[in-house]
Design a protein around this motif. Structure first.
Motif, PDB file in Angstrom:
ATOM      1  N   GLY A 279      35.541  18.675 -17.451  1.00  0.00           N
ATOM      2  CA  GLY A 279      36.951  18.447 -17.171  1.00  0.00           C
ATOM      3  C   GLY A 279      37.744  19.737 -17.320  1.00  0.00           C
ATOM      4  N   MET A 280      38.973  19.631 -17.777  1.00  0.00           N
ATOM      5  CA  MET A 280      39.828  20.805 -17.932  1.00  0.00           C
ATOM      6  C   MET A 280      39.356  21.660 -19.099  1.00  0.00           C
ATOM      7  SD  MET A 280      43.477  18.856 -17.337  1.00  0.00           S
ATOM      8  CE  MET A 280      44.463  20.351 -17.484  1.00  0.00           C
ATOM      9  N   GLY A 281      39.345  22.968 -18.897  1.00  0.00           N
ATOM     10  CA  GLY A 281      39.023  23.899 -19.963  1.00  0.00           C
ATOM     11  C   GLY A 281      37.593  24.397 -19.941  1.00  0.00           C
ATOM     12  N   GLU A 282      37.358  25.455 -20.690  1.00  0.00           N
ATOM     13  CA  GLU A 282      36.029  26.039 -20.895  1.00  0.00           C
ATOM     14  C   GLU A 282      35.505  25.539 -22.247  1.00  0.00           C
ATOM     15  OE1 GLU A 282      32.756  27.326 -21.480  1.00  0.00           O
ATOM     16  OE2 GLU A 282      33.426  28.143 -19.548  1.00  0.00           O
ATOM     17  N   PRO A 283      34.545  24.604 -22.252  1.00  0.00           N
ATOM     18  CA  PRO A 283      34.100  23.996 -23.514  1.00  0.00           C
ATOM     19  C   PRO A 283      33.624  25.003 -24.555  1.00  0.00           C
ATOM     20  CG  PRO A 283      33.187  22.811 -21.627  1.00  0.00           C
ATOM     21  CD  PRO A 283      33.833  24.041 -21.088  1.00  0.00           C
ATOM     22  N   LEU A 284      32.934  26.057 -24.118  1.00  0.00           N
ATOM     23  CA  LEU A 284      32.355  26.988 -25.081  1.00  0.00           C
ATOM     24  C   LEU A 284      33.383  27.952 -25.671  1.00  0.00           C
ATOM     25  CD1 LEU A 284      28.856  27.778 -23.558  1.00  0.00           C
ATOM     26  CD2 LEU A 284      29.531  26.048 -25.227  1.00  0.00           C
ATOM     27  N   GLN A 285      34.613  27.918 -25.183  1.00  0.00           N
ATOM     28  CA  GLN A 285      35.699  28.618 -25.857  1.00  0.00           C
ATOM     29  C   GLN A 285      36.397  27.699 -26.862  1.00  0.00           C
ATOM     30  OE1 GLN A 285      38.330  30.477 -23.024  1.00  0.00           O
ATOM     31  NE2 GLN A 285      36.721  31.797 -22.231  1.00  0.00           N
ATOM     32  N   ASN A 286      35.921  26.478 -26.986  1.00  0.00           N
ATOM     33  CA  ASN A 286      36.415  25.541 -27.998  1.00  0.00           C
ATOM     34  C   ASN A 286      35.218  24.987 -28.767  1.00  0.00           C
ATOM     35  OD1 ASN A 286      38.080  23.901 -29.504  1.00  0.00           O
ATOM     36  ND2 ASN A 286      38.410  22.386 -27.893  1.00  0.00           N
ATOM     37  N   TYR A 287      34.340  25.886 -29.143  1.00  0.00           N
ATOM     38  CA  TYR A 287      33.034  25.519 -29.709  1.00  0.00           C
ATOM     39  C   TYR A 287      33.174  24.727 -31.008  1.00  0.00           C
ATOM     40  CZ  TYR A 287      28.113  26.203 -30.982  1.00  0.00           C
ATOM     41  OH  TYR A 287      26.797  26.007 -31.310  1.00  0.00           O
ATOM     42  N   THR A 288      34.110  25.124 -31.858  1.00  0.00           N
ATOM     43  CA  THR A 288      34.256  24.494 -33.172  1.00  0.00           C
ATOM     44  C   THR A 288      34.600  23.019 -33.060  1.00  0.00           C
ATOM     45  OG1 THR A 288      34.950  26.604 -34.128  1.00  0.00           O
ATOM     46  CG2 THR A 288      35.460  24.624 -35.384  1.00  0.00           C
ATOM     47  N   ALA A 289      35.417  22.652 -32.093  1.00  0.00           N
ATOM     48  CA  ALA A 289      35.762  21.237 -31.889  1.00  0.00           C
ATOM     49  C   ALA A 289      34.723  20.524 -31.041  1.00  0.00           C
ATOM     50  CB  ALA A 289      37.143  21.123 -31.231  1.00  0.00           C
ATOM     51  N   LEU A 290      34.070  21.269 -30.158  1.00  0.00           N
ATOM     52  CA  LEU A 290      33.102  20.665 -29.241  1.00  0.00           C
ATOM     53  C   LEU A 290      31.881  20.116 -29.958  1.00  0.00           C
ATOM     54  CD1 LEU A 290      31.919  20.226 -26.313  1.00  0.00           C
ATOM     55  CD2 LEU A 290      30.971  22.547 -26.546  1.00  0.00           C
ATOM     56  N   VAL A 291      31.288  20.897 -30.863  1.00  0.00           N
ATOM     57  CA  VAL A 291      30.004  20.530 -31.457  1.00  0.00           C
ATOM     58  C   VAL A 291      30.075  19.211 -32.244  1.00  0.00           C
ATOM     59  CG1 VAL A 291      28.263  21.233 -33.145  1.00  0.00           C
ATOM     60  CG2 VAL A 291      29.060  22.849 -31.412  1.00  0.00           C
ATOM     61  N   PRO A 292      31.076  18.992 -33.099  1.00  0.00           N
ATOM     62  CA  PRO A 292      31.149  17.684 -33.765  1.00  0.00           C
ATOM     63  C   PRO A 292      31.320  16.531 -32.783  1.00  0.00           C
ATOM     64  CG  PRO A 292      32.533  19.282 -34.903  1.00  0.00           C
ATOM     65  CD  PRO A 292      32.109  19.912 -33.616  1.00  0.00           C
ATOM     66  N   ALA A 293      32.060  16.758 -31.692  1.00  0.00           N
ATOM     67  CA  ALA A 293      32.219  15.706 -30.680  1.00  0.00           C
ATOM     68  C   ALA A 293      30.876  15.380 -30.028  1.00  0.00           C
ATOM     69  CB  ALA A 293      33.233  16.145 -29.619  1.00  0.00           C
ATOM     70  N   LEU A 294      30.069  16.405 -29.753  1.00  0.00           N
ATOM     71  CA  LEU A 294      28.737  16.169 -29.185  1.00  0.00           C
ATOM     72  C   LEU A 294      27.865  15.386 -30.156  1.00  0.00           C
ATOM     73  CD1 LEU A 294      27.972  19.658 -27.558  1.00  0.00           C
ATOM     74  CD2 LEU A 294      28.828  17.596 -26.427  1.00  0.00           C
ATOM     75  N   ARG A 295      27.989  15.697 -31.448  1.00  0.00           N
ATOM     76  CA  ARG A 295      27.204  14.963 -32.442  1.00  0.00           C
ATOM     77  C   ARG A 295      27.516  13.468 -32.419  1.00  0.00           C
ATOM     78  NH1 ARG A 295      28.377  19.468 -36.133  1.00  0.00           N
ATOM     79  NH2 ARG A 295      26.547  20.790 -36.231  1.00  0.00           N
ATOM     80  N   VAL A 296      28.790  13.139 -32.270  1.00  0.00           N
ATOM     81  CA  VAL A 296      29.178  11.725 -32.227  1.00  0.00           C
ATOM     82  C   VAL A 296      28.614  11.060 -30.974  1.00  0.00           C
ATOM     83  CG1 VAL A 296      31.123  10.124 -32.110  1.00  0.00           C
ATOM     84  CG2 VAL A 296      31.261  12.133 -33.588  1.00  0.00           C
ATOM     85  N   MET A 297      28.660  11.752 -29.855  1.00  0.00           N
ATOM     86  CA  MET A 297      28.112  11.194 -28.616  1.00  0.00           C
ATOM     87  C   MET A 297      26.624  10.899 -28.740  1.00  0.00           C
ATOM     88  SD  MET A 297      29.979  13.705 -25.850  1.00  0.00           S
ATOM     89  CE  MET A 297      31.740  14.046 -25.938  1.00  0.00           C
ATOM     90  N   LEU A 298      25.892  11.766 -29.452  1.00  0.00           N
ATOM     91  CA  LEU A 298      24.445  11.634 -29.553  1.00  0.00           C
ATOM     92  C   LEU A 298      24.006  10.746 -30.709  1.00  0.00           C
ATOM     93  CD1 LEU A 298      23.485  15.399 -28.975  1.00  0.00           C
ATOM     94  CD2 LEU A 298      23.445  13.559 -27.288  1.00  0.00           C
ATOM     95  N   ASP A 299      24.874  10.516 -31.656  1.00  0.00           N
ATOM     96  CA  ASP A 299      24.514   9.772 -32.867  1.00  0.00           C
ATOM     97  C   ASP A 299      24.197   8.312 -32.529  1.00  0.00           C
ATOM     98  OD1 ASP A 299      24.659   8.396 -35.487  1.00  0.00           O
ATOM     99  OD2 ASP A 299      25.477  10.306 -36.188  1.00  0.00           O
ATOM    100  N   ASP A 300      23.087   7.814 -33.059  1.00  0.00           N
ATOM    101  CA  ASP A 300      22.700   6.417 -32.809  1.00  0.00           C
ATOM    102  C   ASP A 300      23.701   5.435 -33.399  1.00  0.00           C
ATOM    103  OD1 ASP A 300      20.455   7.107 -31.392  1.00  0.00           O
ATOM    104  OD2 ASP A 300      19.112   7.013 -33.129  1.00  0.00           O
ATOM    105  N   HIS A 301      24.452   5.845 -34.399  1.00  0.00           N
ATOM    106  CA  HIS A 301      25.499   4.994 -34.962  1.00  0.00           C
ATOM    107  C   HIS A 301      26.814   5.131 -34.187  1.00  0.00           C
ATOM    108  CE1 HIS A 301      22.931   3.986 -38.298  1.00  0.00           C
ATOM    109  NE2 HIS A 301      22.793   5.257 -38.631  1.00  0.00           N
ATOM    110  N   GLY A 302      26.846   6.114 -33.267  1.00  0.00           N
ATOM    111  CA  GLY A 302      28.032   6.309 -32.437  1.00  0.00           C
ATOM    112  C   GLY A 302      27.791   5.764 -31.043  1.00  0.00           C
TER     113      GLY A 302
END
Length: 326
Positions: A279-302
């Motif tokens: 979507g909008m933006g360069e994800p890897l220039q927002n790495y600190t916020a991106l990585v925890p969001a990816l963890r939630v997407m991949l988490d079996d409890h998420g």
């Protein structure tokens, strides 16, 4: 380190900088948010500007700027430093690249006091466990809460029937689960849905759900605007406003998934099987916020998404591609 504003620059093996600014009257050592191939550091007013561009354009030193805010201890990105105030040429030098160790990979911010009004969408599971610990609760309570939020789409703590009443009362007093306000929604004949979400300050971001026979894909934004400025990209023409928080990234998925379940009447079955950070933006220039969001997407409890079904698109921020792969 680089010592600017009258001091002579010197080489350092660490991607870090020391800024000495007579206007501010203090010295500050700040870790860079990313490994840099070319960087410079200057202090202007109350902000520290870190300029680097070789990993994007190879030649333009002010194609990307990281701005450190000492008052809030945060980094943001911007298009360029105010060159009228400082001499850019004096601030640029080649510096060795050093990646942040894996142990320092970003987690969702969980260190905030538990008495603040906190949006629980900002946390991955580890962050939520730490937050619950501040409330005097054990980790299994965080797992229960995490499932209610992401698997069931609950935003009312009273609905969370397997949580102790005492915990529900604590959460009602200290926390909330709040999606982004929807400004517009457009539904096409083929089932594609586009939402425009309000992220405050006059900024808005888009998310798009694309249905196919064998999958349902959500395109998610990571920034309000973009500093990269690709000529073919509409977002790049808007300029950069700010990074989205982990909660703002996840709120797009949280809202889309549970709104679509109700609309399509799936009986609680998952609608979104794929996520693309395109979507909008360069994800890897927002790495600190991106990585925890990816963890939630991949988490079996998420959301329990497969790693092969979550895609991070980039314009080519090579050091951060390497870091993400680790």
């Amino acid at each position: 380190a680089l010592a600017m504003r009258g001091d002579s620059p010197s080489r350092s093996a660490a991607a870090a900088a020391t800024v000495n600014d007579p206007e501010l009257g203090w010295r500050y050592r700040a870790n860079m948010p990313t490994p840099w191939a070319t960087m410079g550091v200057v202090a202007v007013g109350s902000k520290i500007y870190c300029v680097g561009g070789s990993f994007i354009s190879g030649s333009n030193p002010d194609s990307l700027t990281y701005i450190y805010e000492p008052a809030t201890d945060t980094w943001t990105t911007g298009p360029s430093i105010p060159t009228k105030r400082v001499r850019l040429a004096a601030a640029v030098m080649v510096c060795p690249v050093q990646a942040m160790p894996a142990a320092e990979e970003p987690r969702a911010a969980w260190h905030r006091p538990a008495d603040m009004n906190t949006n629980l969408l900002d946390f991955d599971l580890d962050g939520l466990a730490a937050y619950c610990e501040q409330l005097g609760e054990k980790r299994f309570r965080a797992t229960q809460l995490f499932r209610w939020i992401h698997q069931r789409g609950a935003s009312d703590f009273d609905q969370m029937s397997d949580l102790a009443k005492s915990l529900r009362e604590k959460l009602k007093a200290r926390a909330h689960i709040t999606a982004l306000p929807v400004l517009t929604e457009h539904v096409s004949a083929d089932g594609t849905v586009k939402w425009l979400f309000d992220v405050g300050g006059g900024n808005a971001v888009e998310s798009v759900f694309i249905p196919e026979d064998d999958r349902g894909t959500l395109c998610v934004s990571s920034q309000a605007g973009c500093a990269v400025g690709c000529r073919f990209c509409s977002t790049g023409h808007q300029g950069f406003s700010r990074n989205l928080s982990t909660g703002e990234i996840l709120a797009q998925l949280w809202y889309a998934e549970h709104a679509l379940r109700k609309r399509l009447g799936t009986g609680g079955e998952r609608v979104i099987s794929n996520v693309v950070m395109m979507g909008m933006g360069e994800p890897l220039q927002n790495y600190t916020a991106l990585v925890p969001a990816l963890r939630v997407m991949l988490d079996d409890h998420g959301y329990g998404l497969s790693r092969r079904r979550v895609t991070v698109s980039t314009s080519g921020v090579v050091p951060m591609i390497d870091r993400l792969s680790q």
